[in-house]
Design a protein around this motif. Structure first.
Motif, PDB file in Angstrom:
ATOM      1  N   VAL A 152       2.188 -11.300  -1.993  1.00  0.00           N
ATOM      2  CA  VAL A 152       0.861 -11.930  -2.085  1.00  0.00           C
ATOM      3  C   VAL A 152       0.958 -13.435  -2.301  1.00  0.00           C
ATOM      4  CG1 VAL A 152      -1.220 -12.056  -3.490  1.00  0.00           C
ATOM      5  CG2 VAL A 152      -0.315  -9.831  -2.824  1.00  0.00           C
ATOM      6  N   ARG A 153       1.929 -13.836  -3.137  1.00  0.00           N
ATOM      7  CA  ARG A 153       2.045 -15.256  -3.448  1.00  0.00           C
ATOM      8  C   ARG A 153       2.452 -16.067  -2.214  1.00  0.00           C
ATOM      9  NH1 ARG A 153       6.022 -17.147  -8.180  1.00  0.00           N
ATOM     10  NH2 ARG A 153       7.446 -16.150  -6.739  1.00  0.00           N
ATOM     11  N   ASN A 154       3.140 -15.411  -1.293  1.00  0.00           N
ATOM     12  CA  ASN A 154       3.617 -16.128  -0.114  1.00  0.00           C
ATOM     13  C   ASN A 154       2.759 -15.890   1.116  1.00  0.00           C
ATOM     14  OD1 ASN A 154       6.083 -17.404  -1.208  1.00  0.00           O
ATOM     15  ND2 ASN A 154       6.571 -15.279  -1.687  1.00  0.00           N
ATOM     16  N   THR A 155       1.566 -15.318   0.918  1.00  0.00           N
ATOM     17  CA  THR A 155       0.636 -15.102   2.025  1.00  0.00           C
ATOM     18  C   THR A 155      -0.498 -16.112   1.886  1.00  0.00           C
ATOM     19  OG1 THR A 155       1.122 -12.740   1.891  1.00  0.00           O
ATOM     20  CG2 THR A 155      -0.835 -13.373   3.129  1.00  0.00           C
ATOM     21  N   PRO A 156      -0.930 -16.739   2.996  1.00  0.00           N
ATOM     22  CA  PRO A 156      -2.047 -17.693   2.877  1.00  0.00           C
ATOM     23  C   PRO A 156      -3.311 -16.973   2.411  1.00  0.00           C
ATOM     24  CG  PRO A 156      -0.968 -17.868   5.018  1.00  0.00           C
ATOM     25  CD  PRO A 156      -0.427 -16.650   4.362  1.00  0.00           C
ATOM     26  N   LEU A 157      -4.064 -17.620   1.516  1.00  0.00           N
ATOM     27  CA  LEU A 157      -5.291 -17.024   0.989  1.00  0.00           C
ATOM     28  C   LEU A 157      -6.282 -16.722   2.109  1.00  0.00           C
ATOM     29  CD1 LEU A 157      -7.168 -16.146  -1.272  1.00  0.00           C
ATOM     30  CD2 LEU A 157      -7.724 -18.541  -1.683  1.00  0.00           C
ATOM     31  N   THR A 158      -6.354 -17.634   3.091  1.00  0.00           N
ATOM     32  CA  THR A 158      -7.276 -17.420   4.216  1.00  0.00           C
ATOM     33  C   THR A 158      -7.025 -16.071   4.877  1.00  0.00           C
ATOM     34  OG1 THR A 158      -7.045 -19.775   4.604  1.00  0.00           O
ATOM     35  CG2 THR A 158      -8.209 -18.502   6.289  1.00  0.00           C
ATOM     36  N   MET A 159      -5.743 -15.742   5.020  1.00  0.00           N
ATOM     37  CA  MET A 159      -5.393 -14.484   5.662  1.00  0.00           C
ATOM     38  C   MET A 159      -5.841 -13.303   4.807  1.00  0.00           C
ATOM     39  SD  MET A 159      -1.834 -13.019   6.876  1.00  0.00           S
ATOM     40  CE  MET A 159      -2.188 -11.524   5.986  1.00  0.00           C
ATOM     41  N   ILE A 160      -5.690 -13.420   3.495  1.00  0.00           N
ATOM     42  CA  ILE A 160      -6.092 -12.328   2.607  1.00  0.00           C
ATOM     43  C   ILE A 160      -7.617 -12.148   2.658  1.00  0.00           C
ATOM     44  CG2 ILE A 160      -6.201 -11.588   0.193  1.00  0.00           C
ATOM     45  CD1 ILE A 160      -3.466 -12.871  -0.196  1.00  0.00           C
ATOM     46  N   VAL A 161      -8.336 -13.269   2.698  1.00  0.00           N
ATOM     47  CA  VAL A 161      -9.805 -13.207   2.758  1.00  0.00           C
ATOM     48  C   VAL A 161     -10.248 -12.521   4.051  1.00  0.00           C
ATOM     49  CG1 VAL A 161     -11.892 -14.610   2.982  1.00  0.00           C
ATOM     50  CG2 VAL A 161     -10.172 -15.217   1.281  1.00  0.00           C
ATOM     51  N   VAL A 162      -9.676 -12.964   5.166  1.00  0.00           N
ATOM     52  CA  VAL A 162     -10.049 -12.383   6.448  1.00  0.00           C
ATOM     53  C   VAL A 162      -9.617 -10.918   6.509  1.00  0.00           C
ATOM     54  CG1 VAL A 162      -9.675 -12.491   8.945  1.00  0.00           C
ATOM     55  CG2 VAL A 162     -10.004 -14.600   7.630  1.00  0.00           C
ATOM     56  N   ALA A 163      -8.429 -10.626   5.970  1.00  0.00           N
ATOM     57  CA  ALA A 163      -7.924  -9.249   5.978  1.00  0.00           C
ATOM     58  C   ALA A 163      -8.840  -8.345   5.162  1.00  0.00           C
ATOM     59  CB  ALA A 163      -6.499  -9.210   5.428  1.00  0.00           C
ATOM     60  N   ALA A 164      -9.318  -8.829   4.008  1.00  0.00           N
ATOM     61  CA  ALA A 164     -10.224  -8.034   3.182  1.00  0.00           C
ATOM     62  C   ALA A 164     -11.451  -7.663   3.998  1.00  0.00           C
ATOM     63  CB  ALA A 164     -10.624  -8.822   1.931  1.00  0.00           C
ATOM     64  N   ASN A 165     -11.982  -8.635   4.718  1.00  0.00           N
ATOM     65  CA  ASN A 165     -13.174  -8.404   5.523  1.00  0.00           C
ATOM     66  C   ASN A 165     -12.907  -7.416   6.655  1.00  0.00           C
ATOM     67  OD1 ASN A 165     -15.931  -9.130   5.988  1.00  0.00           O
ATOM     68  ND2 ASN A 165     -15.240 -10.187   7.849  1.00  0.00           N
ATOM     69  N   LEU A 166     -11.834  -7.669   7.395  1.00  0.00           N
ATOM     70  CA  LEU A 166     -11.561  -6.857   8.591  1.00  0.00           C
ATOM     71  C   LEU A 166     -11.070  -5.460   8.236  1.00  0.00           C
ATOM     72  CD1 LEU A 166      -9.915  -9.407  11.052  1.00  0.00           C
ATOM     73  CD2 LEU A 166     -12.259  -8.531  11.010  1.00  0.00           C
ATOM     74  N   ILE A 167     -10.236  -5.363   7.214  1.00  0.00           N
ATOM     75  CA  ILE A 167      -9.666  -4.048   6.894  1.00  0.00           C
ATOM     76  C   ILE A 167     -10.636  -3.216   6.061  1.00  0.00           C
ATOM     77  CG2 ILE A 167      -7.805  -2.842   5.702  1.00  0.00           C
ATOM     78  CD1 ILE A 167      -5.982  -5.202   6.492  1.00  0.00           C
ATOM     79  N   ILE A 168     -11.069  -3.774   4.943  1.00  0.00           N
ATOM     80  CA  ILE A 168     -11.883  -2.968   4.028  1.00  0.00           C
ATOM     81  C   ILE A 168     -13.270  -2.669   4.616  1.00  0.00           C
ATOM     82  CG2 ILE A 168     -13.009  -2.951   1.761  1.00  0.00           C
ATOM     83  CD1 ILE A 168     -10.628  -4.416   0.681  1.00  0.00           C
ATOM     84  N   TRP A 169     -13.858  -3.685   5.201  1.00  0.00           N
ATOM     85  CA  TRP A 169     -15.235  -3.489   5.664  1.00  0.00           C
ATOM     86  C   TRP A 169     -15.293  -2.976   7.101  1.00  0.00           C
ATOM     87  CZ3 TRP A 169     -19.264  -7.352   7.626  1.00  0.00           C
ATOM     88  CH2 TRP A 169     -20.549  -6.809   7.513  1.00  0.00           C
ATOM     89  N   THR A 170     -14.710  -3.761   8.030  1.00  0.00           N
ATOM     90  CA  THR A 170     -14.849  -3.419   9.444  1.00  0.00           C
ATOM     91  C   THR A 170     -14.090  -2.147   9.815  1.00  0.00           C
ATOM     92  OG1 THR A 170     -14.786  -5.801   9.763  1.00  0.00           O
ATOM     93  CG2 THR A 170     -14.820  -4.463  11.749  1.00  0.00           C
ATOM     94  N   GLN A 171     -12.830  -2.054   9.354  1.00  0.00           N
ATOM     95  CA  GLN A 171     -12.013  -0.901   9.745  1.00  0.00           C
ATOM     96  C   GLN A 171     -12.276   0.328   8.883  1.00  0.00           C
ATOM     97  OE1 GLN A 171      -9.656  -0.074  12.119  1.00  0.00           O
ATOM     98  NE2 GLN A 171     -10.541  -1.812  13.208  1.00  0.00           N
ATOM     99  N   LEU A 172     -12.092   0.172   7.557  1.00  0.00           N
ATOM    100  CA  LEU A 172     -12.216   1.332   6.673  1.00  0.00           C
ATOM    101  C   LEU A 172     -13.673   1.642   6.334  1.00  0.00           C
ATOM    102  CD1 LEU A 172      -9.249   0.572   4.241  1.00  0.00           C
ATOM    103  CD2 LEU A 172      -9.262   2.069   6.230  1.00  0.00           C
ATOM    104  N   LYS A 173     -14.569   0.707   6.654  1.00  0.00           N
ATOM    105  CA  LYS A 173     -16.000   0.870   6.414  1.00  0.00           C
ATOM    106  C   LYS A 173     -16.322   1.200   4.957  1.00  0.00           C
ATOM    107  CE  LYS A 173     -16.944   2.137  11.199  1.00  0.00           C
ATOM    108  NZ  LYS A 173     -16.496   0.802  11.623  1.00  0.00           N
ATOM    109  N   ILE A 174     -15.560   0.577   4.056  1.00  0.00           N
ATOM    110  CA  ILE A 174     -15.838   0.744   2.628  1.00  0.00           C
ATOM    111  C   ILE A 174     -16.856  -0.311   2.219  1.00  0.00           C
ATOM    112  CG2 ILE A 174     -14.877   0.588   0.283  1.00  0.00           C
ATOM    113  CD1 ILE A 174     -12.189   1.510   1.532  1.00  0.00           C
ATOM    114  N   ASN A 175     -17.968   0.152   1.646  1.00  0.00           N
ATOM    115  CA  ASN A 175     -19.015  -0.780   1.224  1.00  0.00           C
ATOM    116  C   ASN A 175     -18.847  -1.149  -0.237  1.00  0.00           C
ATOM    117  OD1 ASN A 175     -20.629  -1.078   3.609  1.00  0.00           O
ATOM    118  ND2 ASN A 175     -21.164   1.091   3.350  1.00  0.00           N
ATOM    119  N   LEU A 176     -18.872  -2.426  -0.535  1.00  0.00           N
ATOM    120  CA  LEU A 176     -18.797  -2.872  -1.927  1.00  0.00           C
ATOM    121  C   LEU A 176     -20.199  -3.146  -2.474  1.00  0.00           C
ATOM    122  CD1 LEU A 176     -15.671  -5.224  -1.794  1.00  0.00           C
ATOM    123  CD2 LEU A 176     -15.780  -2.801  -2.329  1.00  0.00           C
ATOM    124  N   ALA A 177     -21.220  -2.951  -1.627  1.00  0.00           N
ATOM    125  CA  ALA A 177     -22.609  -3.092  -2.081  1.00  0.00           C
ATOM    126  C   ALA A 177     -23.424  -1.968  -1.447  1.00  0.00           C
ATOM    127  CB  ALA A 177     -23.161  -4.452  -1.677  1.00  0.00           C
TER     128      ALA A 177
END
Lengths: 257, 226
Positions: free
Chosen positions: B57-82
């Motif tokens: 995690v420390r060696n991954t760009p934050l931008t990538m983690i932010v985009v990954a959270a959006n694409l993986i958790i929401w778009t792919q896995l369709k997990i809703n946080l709201a």
């Protein structure tokens, strides 16, 4: 072995700490060589020897702060358990006083002494505090109860450390060079507390360079060199009539001036 | 300039930045503490897992983690946080994904700050705890962590300041916070470019400067006397 020995309270107690053929290496260095030692209830054993002889390691091995490779150590007949809850339970019964005191720096003196009884023995805070105050009074630092360790002198800190161990009602107390880090004028206040403790019948294993204490309080002196027990005897016999060359050489170096 | 600030809801964006910072920091602290405990534990697998998390995690760009959270958790896995029925669903969900990403990333730094705090504690403290019969969790909660947190206040403060500024990265998934407002303001009012940059810079200084002062003061006040 050692038929002449007479424990403090008269009559031989039951074997309490028994080390059988204990061996330990630090890398290539053989720090404990076939150690056999039996400490009986109420007995005060002083371990002396030159630096690097393995005496501190021996002391730390008895409550498994150091591991060992072969042999066995039993306390009241129970072998030392491996790391885990069982070992923690056993350590609660074995008091330990360190060269560097190791009081908990972020807690007051009173909290240092009550922490073990409250957390490990599940004692009520009020009861634990009463007991702690009595112990602090016994070692002469009751007035400092609400200060922090850094505000106390070395001698006071070490006396608190002794009280902290006693609060757990240990069956045996280990002292790992308890006065070696102290300024000379503070050594006696700690040795006095230890001498009282010895007289009260506490079973003690004391690693020290204080020959006066060994003469005064020990039932038996164990002399170590190069990781092995070379000689053991009553203090009287050991200091006046050492048998081994190593012991003669050691005593010659420290007692001539 | 004042009109522009109002027109583009700049203060609402500042509130969102503060919210991202607060929740991101809290979750990062929780997760980072768990990671530190794993790395300090006597269990090999936990040590290894904690170290792997921090290294990756420390060696991954934050931008990538932010985009990954959006694409993986929401778009792919369709997990809703709201709540999807809620009228503010898209905004809330984006905000929480942003908080999650910020927390996941900075937890690695919190973990390392805490480990630095642990390194300020002499080994004898743990030995004394063990010799009293304390179990690993007991010596951790009673002796090690209280001293580690107090020794880690300054590095934790640095991590907090970095986290505050890094919340701007969630603009990548369209969360309306300061950098998002800044982009829109510059797009429509390029004539105010310098003023807008100045405003944003001042906003962050106003948030992070007190953080530095407070943690500096707290580090002194709560320093463990040895």
């Amino acid at each position: 072995m050692n038929d002449t020995h007479v424990p403090a309270e008269g009559g031989l107690g039951k074997p309490l700490v028994v080390l059988t053929d204990v061996n330990k290496h630090f890398g290539d260095l053989h720090v404990l060589k076939d150690i056999n030692l039996t400490v009986r209830e109420g007995e005060v054993v002083v371990v002396i020897g030159p630096s690097g002889s393995g005496k501190s390691t021996l002391c730390r091995t008895i409550n498994r702060l150091e591991t060992f490779e072969s042999g066995s150590i039993t306390i009241h007949g129970t072998p030392l358990p491996e790391e885990g809850k069982e070992l923690a339970k056993l350590r609660a019964d074995v008091g330990m006083v360190f060269q560097g005191f190791h009081l908990f720096h972020h807690k007051t003196i009173l909290d240092n002494v009550t922490l073990g009884p409250i957390k490990v023995r599940k004692m009520e805070r009020k009861v634990a505090e009463e007991k702690a105050m009595a112990l602090l009074k016994r070692v002469g630092v009751a007035e400092q109860a609400h200060k922090y360790p850094a505000q106390l002198s070395g001698g006071q800190q070490q006396r608190v450390a002794i009280a902290r161990s006693l609060a757990m009602d240990p069956v045996v107390m280990l002292f790992d060079e308890p006065t070696s880090a102290l300024d000379p004028e503070m050594i006696n206040e700690v040795l006095d507390v230890m001498t009282q403790l010895a007289k009260s019948g506490m079973t003690m294993i004391v690693v020290t360079h204080e020959m006066g204490f060994a003469r005064r309080a020990a039932d038996r002196v164990v002399f170590m060199a190069d990781g092995a027990i070379v000689e053991e005897n009553t203090p009287e016999e050991f200091f006046t009539n050492p048998q081994s060359d190593r012991a003669k050489d050691f005593l010659g170096k420290i007692l001539t001036h | 300039m004042l009109e522009t600030i109002q027109e583009y809801d700049y203060w609402a964006a500042v509130v969102n930045t503060l919210e991202l910072t607060l929740w991101g920091a809290l979750w990062a602290l929780v997760l980072g503490t768990v990671l530190a405990i794993m790395r300090l534990s006597p269990v090999r697998v936990l040590q290894w897992a904690g170290a792997a998390y921090v290294t990756i995690v420390r060696n991954t760009p934050l931008t990538m983690i932010v985009v990954a959270a959006n694409l993986i958790i929401w778009t792919q896995l369709k997990i809703n946080l709201a709540d999807p029925q809620s009228s503010t669903y898209i905004v809330d969900n984006g905000m929480r994904l942003g908080i999650l990403a910020v927390a996941v990333y900075h937890a690695a730094f919190v973990c390392e700050a805490l480990r630095a705090g642990v390194n300020t504690i002499p080994l004898g403290q743990a030995e004394a705890a063990r010799s009293l019969g304390m179990t690993f969790p007991q010596s951790l909660t009673q002796v090690i962590l209280p001293q580690a947190f107090r020794g880690a206040i300054t590095p934790l403060g640095n991590a907090l300041i970095a986290l505050t500024k890094n919340t701007t990265v969630v603009v990548a998934i369209g969360v309306a916070q300061v950098s998002h407002a800044m982009r829109r303001m510059i797009e429509f009012r390029p004539d105010l470019l310098f003023q807008i940059f100045g405003l944003v810079a001042l906003t962050f200084v106003a948030i992070t400067l007190p953080m530095g002062l407070v943690t500096g003061w707290a580090a002194k006040k709560w320093a463990v006397q040895r």
